[in-house]
Design a protein around this motif. Structure first.
Motif, PDB file in Angstrom:
ATOM      1  N   GLU A 413       0.834  -1.207   0.000  1.00 58.03           N
ATOM      2  CA  GLU A 413       0.000   0.000   0.000  1.00 58.03           C
ATOM      3  C   GLU A 413       0.871   1.259   0.000  1.00 58.03           C
ATOM      4  O   GLU A 413       0.610   2.212  -0.734  1.00 58.03           O
ATOM      5  CB  GLU A 413      -0.897   0.016   1.232  1.00 58.03           C
ATOM      6  N   MET A 414       1.921   1.249   0.834  1.00 55.21           N
ATOM      7  CA  MET A 414       2.775   2.428   0.956  1.00 55.21           C
ATOM      8  C   MET A 414       3.457   2.744  -0.373  1.00 55.21           C
ATOM      9  O   MET A 414       3.497   3.901  -0.809  1.00 55.21           O
ATOM     10  CB  MET A 414       3.831   2.197   2.050  1.00 55.21           C
ATOM     11  N   TYR A 415       3.953   1.727  -1.051  1.00 57.73           N
ATOM     12  CA  TYR A 415       4.669   1.958  -2.299  1.00 57.73           C
ATOM     13  C   TYR A 415       3.714   2.306  -3.435  1.00 57.73           C
ATOM     14  O   TYR A 415       4.081   3.070  -4.336  1.00 57.73           O
ATOM     15  CB  TYR A 415       5.535   0.744  -2.653  1.00 57.73           C
ATOM     16  N   ILE A 416       2.500   1.762  -3.414  1.00 51.28           N
ATOM     17  CA  ILE A 416       1.506   2.163  -4.420  1.00 51.28           C
ATOM     18  C   ILE A 416       1.178   3.644  -4.262  1.00 51.28           C
ATOM     19  O   ILE A 416       1.154   4.411  -5.238  1.00 51.28           O
ATOM     20  CB  ILE A 416       0.229   1.304  -4.301  1.00 51.28           C
ATOM     21  N   HIS A 417       0.944   4.063  -3.026  1.00 48.58           N
ATOM     22  CA  HIS A 417       0.649   5.476  -2.780  1.00 48.58           C
ATOM     23  C   HIS A 417       1.830   6.357  -3.192  1.00 48.58           C
ATOM     24  O   HIS A 417       1.640   7.455  -3.724  1.00 48.58           O
ATOM     25  CB  HIS A 417       0.327   5.692  -1.298  1.00 48.58           C
ATOM     26  N   PHE A 418       3.044   5.870  -2.944  1.00 49.12           N
ATOM     27  CA  PHE A 418       4.236   6.624  -3.330  1.00 49.12           C
ATOM     28  C   PHE A 418       4.275   6.833  -4.842  1.00 49.12           C
ATOM     29  O   PHE A 418       4.545   7.939  -5.339  1.00 49.12           O
ATOM     30  CB  PHE A 418       5.478   5.868  -2.857  1.00 49.12           C
ATOM     31  N   LEU A 419       3.953   5.768  -5.575  1.00 46.34           N
ATOM     32  CA  LEU A 419       3.925   5.858  -7.038  1.00 46.34           C
ATOM     33  C   LEU A 419       2.850   6.840  -7.502  1.00 46.34           C
ATOM     34  O   LEU A 419       3.054   7.636  -8.417  1.00 46.34           O
ATOM     35  CB  LEU A 419       3.661   4.463  -7.613  1.00 46.34           C
TER      36      LEU A 419
END
Length: 868
Positions: A413-419
């Motif tokens: 979730e964190m990396y998707i939001h970062f993208l």
């Protein structure tokens, strides 16, 4: 404008003016004479042959001056140097004049170098660097946790595993170091430190650490005894792979100020060379067969220059600081390093400090800190400064644009939001769109697909640094490469080396692994091809076929990851499974053109992982599978065991292997430090010990008395004692029928150099003279740690007693307490209940005496009844 009068006042006023002028010039004369005398003393000192290399700029007056005053003082001194050189030449003192002139050039060179390093390192770029969002390093810098010790041996474990180990607070005392003191010897160490090797996983802060060290020197804040600091990166040096240069020419090439000053030798100066990123080195460093060089003006290939500099053949008095990721540490021979340090990232308090510096809004900082504590995986990853920054980037955006929205709890979730945040920034800053516009334009989708292919291809090859040819293979236009790095600076960094060559990398290994997992996921959805195993799962489009295909896809990738001996696919697998959730795919709408796996597929994958947990996996593999279950939003196994633990109803007799693994995961993931581990809380059995061995390994003190242990348990404990990462200090093994054979197995760990056990209790373990001899031999190999040894209620015999008692007087041993009484053949009956008495052997001149052990719980009458 009225013209000033140039007429001299007459009468009394003229006399007053002359008196005032005389007073001013007398004071001026005194000030100039004082200045001249002070400066001449400095010049005389630096021109003394005994002070070779000392610069007059280092001889301060002890005054605290403002920057403007310092600049005026510097300007006056430089003017006076020229005057002094001129007068020395008039006096026919050409040699002194030349030396002072060269000193002057060197001081100017140092000042220019400091200005250059200050300009280079005073800012770090957070956000879109090329859009102009620099952050002052001193403003954002948070002290890192750096420890002394360890070896330069290779660590092949995946870095996320290393982070998870490092995230547990160490129980053994560790020597911590501040970055400005990196070359200072610890108390009790007399030898000077020439070469420091600093290890640390990607993104842990090694590069920022060296930048801060250089910046503090350039700003005159620290280490002013150093005359020159020359920071290199191996990325820059890689470009010179086929060039022949002398060491002086190499320095001149990167630091032109030295060439302008005519400095052709550095032997007489205090110099620090920094070589950042040994793991990125592509030079053939051959420390054993390279040509030996001692002349800094002799030309050779750059790799030969480096090996001779590191060996100390070139500039033996220069100091060297080399940084590397753990996997590449063994490229430098241990004989070449005087000290090994490790950057451990942020402690829990330093994480909070970082977020409070990063967020101007105190409420946002508090909410961020509170949120990362709710997720163990996020909290662990925040030991890495880069991940703290990723987290701050995401949460800052979400807290500003959402009210009451759910914050990401998993890594995926964190990396998707970062993208998504980066796509949003690109849309606003580069495409002129609004934040409400769709984030995934065709150009953005193409970019992510290309970067994903690059990430996966290079991950398969084990590459973290990419060149233009690598980008071309992934259909990335070289001419647009700067746009890629400009748009997604946080994800993809462009590094410009010499001669305008470019190399590229992702800002952190985890970002590369996330994009690689996204690429594998998209490829499977679009074509049915599983890139990880190079297998065509299915091309059918029916719902049933697709469900079966998805199940096979995820299960085969789980198997592939489990086959990796060092966990190199651990984090990749977490991301891949996390991307299978519909909730996460919704976050990527616009990028994912088709839906992924069904809820049924996810349930089957969860069950498959649980089945795998029932197999005989290593603790590291089991822990990663539990993280995978977290990414799949399934915490049932862990919650089941947590409930049993909290209610006191846990019965280990009925635990399945998967439940044992869950128990290990819970204990290791606990916020509480594992100070004391008592096996009897779970099961007094050797089987339980073997199941919970990772917990023992992470504990400071292990209570394993009366647990029916024998040879298998001793062999397992021996592996822990010889482990570099175990903090075990006290081991209680009393009243187990270990016998001499078990003790011999234990001794293999005791004699290992990594063993730092301080207290060992073997009371009532059926040990004879043979076992005591093995103990004495093992401890002789590693005598510097064990302080207390309990061998009461065994039968060491006279020779065994003498052998061990003699060690109390050996100055090379730390052993100061030895218990051997009561002793005798009667204590070799298995299962006999025992009480303990203590024999305190006092080091050196102290007399030994017998007294009851404080741990003895039985009454004297019970002791007498056992002596039948």
């Amino acid at each position: 404008m009225e013209k000033e009068s140039t007429e001299v006042p007459s009468g009394q006023s003229a006399q007053q003016h002359q008196t005032h002028l005389d007073s001013i010039f007398m004071l001026l004369e005194n000030n100039i004479i004082t200045f001249v005398k002070n400066e001449l003393k400095k010049f005389q000192k630096v021109l003394n042959p005994e002070n070779a290399g000392l610069l007059y700029s280092q001889l301060e007056d002890g005054e605290v001056l403002e920057c403007e005053d310092k600049e005026q003082r510097r300007s006056s001194r430089e003017a006076f140097v020229k005057i002094t050189v001129d007068f020395l030449r008039r006096m026919k003192q050409e040699e002194l004049a030349d030396r002072l002139h060269n000193q002057h050039l060197t001081v100017i060179c140092q000042r220019k170098l400091k200005l250059k390093l200050k300009k280079k390192f005073q800012c770090v770029f957070e956000g879109i660097a090329k859009a102009g969002n620099p952050t002052l390093l001193n403003q954002i810098y948070t002290e890192l946790y750096i420890t002394e010790g360890g070896t330069a041996e290779v660590n092949d474990e995946h870095e996320v595993r290393q982070i998870e180990t490092a995230s547990r607070k160490p129980d053994r005392p560790e020597t911590t170091i501040r970055q400005e003191d990196i070359f200072k010897a610890s108390p009790g160490r007399d030898e000077p430190i020439r070469t420091v090797l600093t290890k640390g996983v990607a993104g842990i802060g090694k590069t920022v650490l060296t930048q801060k060290y250089s910046l503090d020197w350039a700003e005159d804040k620290a280490n002013q005894d150093i005359q020159f600091i020359f920071p290199f990166t191996f990325r820059e040096l890689n470009v010179l792979n086929n060039k022949r240069l002398s060491l002086v020419e190499l320095v001149h090439h990167f630091f032109t100020e030295t060439k302008e000053a005519g400095i052709c030798s550095f032997e007489e100066f205090e110099v620090v060379f920094i070589f950042d990123g040994l793991d990125e080195c592509q030079l053939p460093l051959d420390f054993h067969n390279a040509l030996t060089m001692t002349d800094v003006t002799q030309s050779a290939s750059v790799d030969v220059l480096l090996t001779n500099l590191i060996w100390g053949n070139l500039l033996p008095d220069a100091r060297l600081w080399i940084t590397t990721r753990p996997a590449a540490a063994n490229q430098i021979p241990p004989l070449c390093t005087d000290m090994v340090t490790e950057v451990r990232g942020f402690t829990d308090s330093q994480k909070e400090e970082y977020f409070r510096k990063r967020f101007k809004d105190e409420e946002q900082a508090n909410r961020t800190i509170s949120h990362i504590k709710t997720s163990r995986s996020l909290h662990i990853m925040c030991h890495i400064p880069v991940f703290c920054w990723i987290t701050a980037t995401v949460l800052e955006d979400m807290l500003e644009t959402r009210e009451g929205g759910q914050l990401p709890k998993s890594l995926t979730e964190m990396y998707i939001h970062f993208l998504v945040v980066q796509a949003k920034v690109k849309n606003v800053k580069y495409d002129g769109g609004a934040e409400t516009d769709p984030h995934w334009s065709p150009e953005s989708r193409k970019m992510i697909e290309s970067l994903g292919k690059l990430a996966f291809d290079q991950l398969q090859k084990g590459n973290l640094i990419f060149y233009e040819s690598d980008l071309t293979e992934c259909d990335i236009d070289i001419g647009a490469a700067s746009v890629y790095s400009g748009v997604f600076t946080q994800i993809f960094k462009e590094e410009r080396g010499l001669y305008q060559d470019k190399v590229f990398c992702f800002i952190h290994l985890s970002v590369q692994e996330f994009l690689a997992a996204l690429h594998v996921h998209l490829t499977f959805i679009n074509s049915g091809l599983n890139l990880l195993v190079e297998q065509q799962i299915t091309s059918q489009k029916s719902e049933i076929r697709q469900s079966c295909a998805g199940t096979n896809f995820y299960q085969s990738d789980v198997n592939k990851a489990l086959q990796s001996p060092n966990g190199h696919l651990d984090l990749f697998l977490r991301f891949l499974l996390g991307l299978s959730l519909q909730t996460n795919q919704t976050l990527l709408r616009g990028l994912l053109t088709q839906t992924g796996s069904s809820s049924q597929t996810n349930q089957e994958t969860v069950q498959y992982i649980k089945d795998k947990l029932s197999e005989n996996l290593s603790a590291e593999k089991s822990i990663n599978l539990f993280h995978c279950l977290n990414e799949l939003n399934d915490r049932s196994l862990v919650e089941e065991i947590q409930h049993s633990l909290s209610s006191g109803s846990l019965s280990t007799d009925k635990l399945s292997p998967a439940q044992w693994s869950a128990l290990v995961f819970i204990l290791l993931s606990s916020e509480k430090d594992l100070d004391v581990f008592d096996l009897k809380k779970y099961s007094a059995s050797e089987e339980a010990l073997l199941r919970l061995l990772p917990v023992v390994k992470a504990s400071n003190k292990a209570l394993l008395s009366s647990c029916n242990l024998c040879e298998r348990g001793c062999k397992a404990l021996s592996s822990i004692l010889s482990s570099q990462s175990s903090p075990l200090q006290e081991l209680e093994l009393s009243n187990n029928d270990l016998q001499d054979s078990g003790v011999k197995l234990l001794c293999a760990g005791l004699k290992d150099a990594y063993c730092t056990l301080q207290t060992l209790s073997l009371s009532g373990c059926l040990i004879t003279e043979e076992g005591c001899t093995s103990l004495a031999s093992a401890l002789s190999s590693n005598p510097s740690h064990l302080r207390e040894l309990d061998l009461s209620y065994n039968h060491p015999g006279d020779s065994g007693m003498k052998l061990l008692s003699a060690r109390l007087k050996d100055p090379g041993w730390r052993l100061d307490t030895l218990r051997v009484e009561p002793a005798g053949v009667r204590w070799l009956r298995p299962g006999l209940r025992k009480c303990k008495c203590v024999f305190n052997g006092i080091h050196e001149n102290k007399a030994a005496h017998i007294q009851p052990s404080s741990s003895c719980q039985e009454s004297s009458s019970k002791c007498q009844s056992m002596n039948r």
